[in-house]
Design a protein around this motif. Structure first.
Motif, short mmCIF file in Angstrom:
data_model
loop_
_atom_site.label_atom_id
_atom_site.label_comp_id
_atom_site.label_asym_id
_atom_site.label_seq_id
_atom_site.Cartn_x
_atom_site.Cartn_y
_atom_site.Cartn_z
N PHE A 163 -3.60 89.31 -35.95
CA PHE A 163 -3.03 90.23 -36.98
C PHE A 163 -1.84 91.10 -37.36
O PHE A 163 -1.84 91.87 -36.75
CB PHE A 163 -4.18 91.08 -37.61
N ARG A 165 -1.04 94.68 -38.99
CA ARG A 165 -1.75 95.49 -39.42
C ARG A 165 -0.94 96.83 -40.02
O ARG A 165 0.25 97.19 -39.83
CB ARG A 165 -1.99 96.64 -38.25
N THR A 167 -1.00 100.55 -42.05
CA THR A 167 -2.03 101.79 -42.04
C THR A 167 -1.51 102.75 -43.88
O THR A 167 -0.33 103.65 -43.35
CB THR A 167 -2.54 102.89 -40.99
N ARG A 179 -6.70 100.67 -44.90
CA ARG A 179 -5.93 100.12 -43.80
C ARG A 179 -6.39 98.43 -43.60
O ARG A 179 -7.29 98.13 -44.38
CB ARG A 179 -6.71 100.08 -42.78
N PHE A 181 -4.77 94.26 -42.68
CA PHE A 181 -5.73 93.40 -42.34
C PHE A 181 -4.53 91.95 -42.38
O PHE A 181 -5.28 91.58 -43.11
CB PHE A 181 -6.24 93.79 -40.91
N PHE A 251 -8.09 100.59 -33.32
CA PHE A 251 -7.57 100.52 -33.96
C PHE A 251 -7.20 101.26 -35.10
O PHE A 251 -7.30 101.82 -36.10
CB PHE A 251 -9.03 99.73 -35.16
#
Length: 251
Positions: A163, A165, A167, A179, A181, A251
């Motif tokens: 993925f 990612r 945030t 968040r 993905f 994560f």
């Protein structure tokens, strides 16, 4: 000579038995870890999303207690994506919507030529690059900035799915943590965005800590997704701690 032969045979037998025992123990350990992992999946995740998800061969198990919303909870142009679904906590209140998961997806497929005499198809909504269209949505509805978009990072879920990612904190939604993905499968022409809206005080609850990890770790598309719809979980999915399993991912 006979004594040497007997000793050689004994040593070979011990080796075979020992190797067989080690192999059996590894298989047993793998089976036990797999069972524990499946128990965790059922403990923290809801059954896989159906309808369009199964039709597009996208396997997604949202964390408990999220359920699918009747309508997508972020404004977007109809037809811009092949799939738009929001999951929400049914116990939440309108003024405090709680944890939510938004899913956007596209899958490019060859379209069959129109049949002779059939009416012309309706004009399609112009689509740009998937990631750019998602970023426009993130900026307009969740307050993401150009600076945020420079901070996408590579990450790998426990089932080795890759993925991108991101945030950031939403200035529009009372400082909710967002968040994102992004998943791309060029071989099967999939693009998927999983957008988690996490209100303050929710980030350390099981639906986020355990649920997000397991949702990403069980996510699949294409043939693997079809297999998981049929079996409930992929046979080749490596459970944490099993032989060949990847290390835990933060994560």
């Amino acid at each position: 000579m006979r004594r040497i032969l007997a000793l050689s045979l004994s040593a070979s037998l011990v080796c075979v038995l020992g190797c067989g025992t080690d192999s059996y123990n590894r298989r047993l350990e793998h089976t036990l870890n797999d069972l524990k992992y499946r128990q965790r999946l059922d403990q923290y995740l809801s059954p896989p999303a159906q309808d369009q998800f199964q039709g597009l061969a996208i396997f997604l198990r949202p964390p408990k207690p999220l359920v699918p919303s009747k309508e997508f909870q972020l404004p977007t142009t109809p037809g811009l994506f092949d799939l738009t679904t929001s999951f929400y906590d049914p116990a939440s209140k309108p003024k405090s919507p709680g944890l939510r998961l938004h899913v956007l997806a596209r899958r490019k497929v060859k379209k069959a030529p129109p049949k002779k005499g059939a009416p012309p198809p309706e004009p399609e909504v112009p689509r740009g690059d998937f990631r750019q269209d998602v970023q426009v949505l993130l900026a307009s509805e969740l307050g993401a900035t150009e600076e945020n978009f420079l901070k996408f990072q590579d990450m790998t879920a426990k089932n080795k799915t890759a993925f991108k990612r991101l945030t950031f904190t939403s200035p529009i939604l009372n400082n909710d943590q967002i968040r994102v993905f992004l998943y791309t499968n060029k071989r099967d022409n999939y693009d998927v965005a999983l957008i988690w809206d996490i209100p303050p005080g929710v980030e350390k609850t099981p639906p986020v800590t355990e649920g997000q990890e397991l949702t990403l770790g069980s996510f699949a598309t294409g043939a693997k997704a079809s297999q998981q719809f049929a079996n409930g979980a992929s046979e080749d999915e490596a459970a944490p701690g099993a032989v060949g399993a990847s290390a835990p991912t933060a994560f």
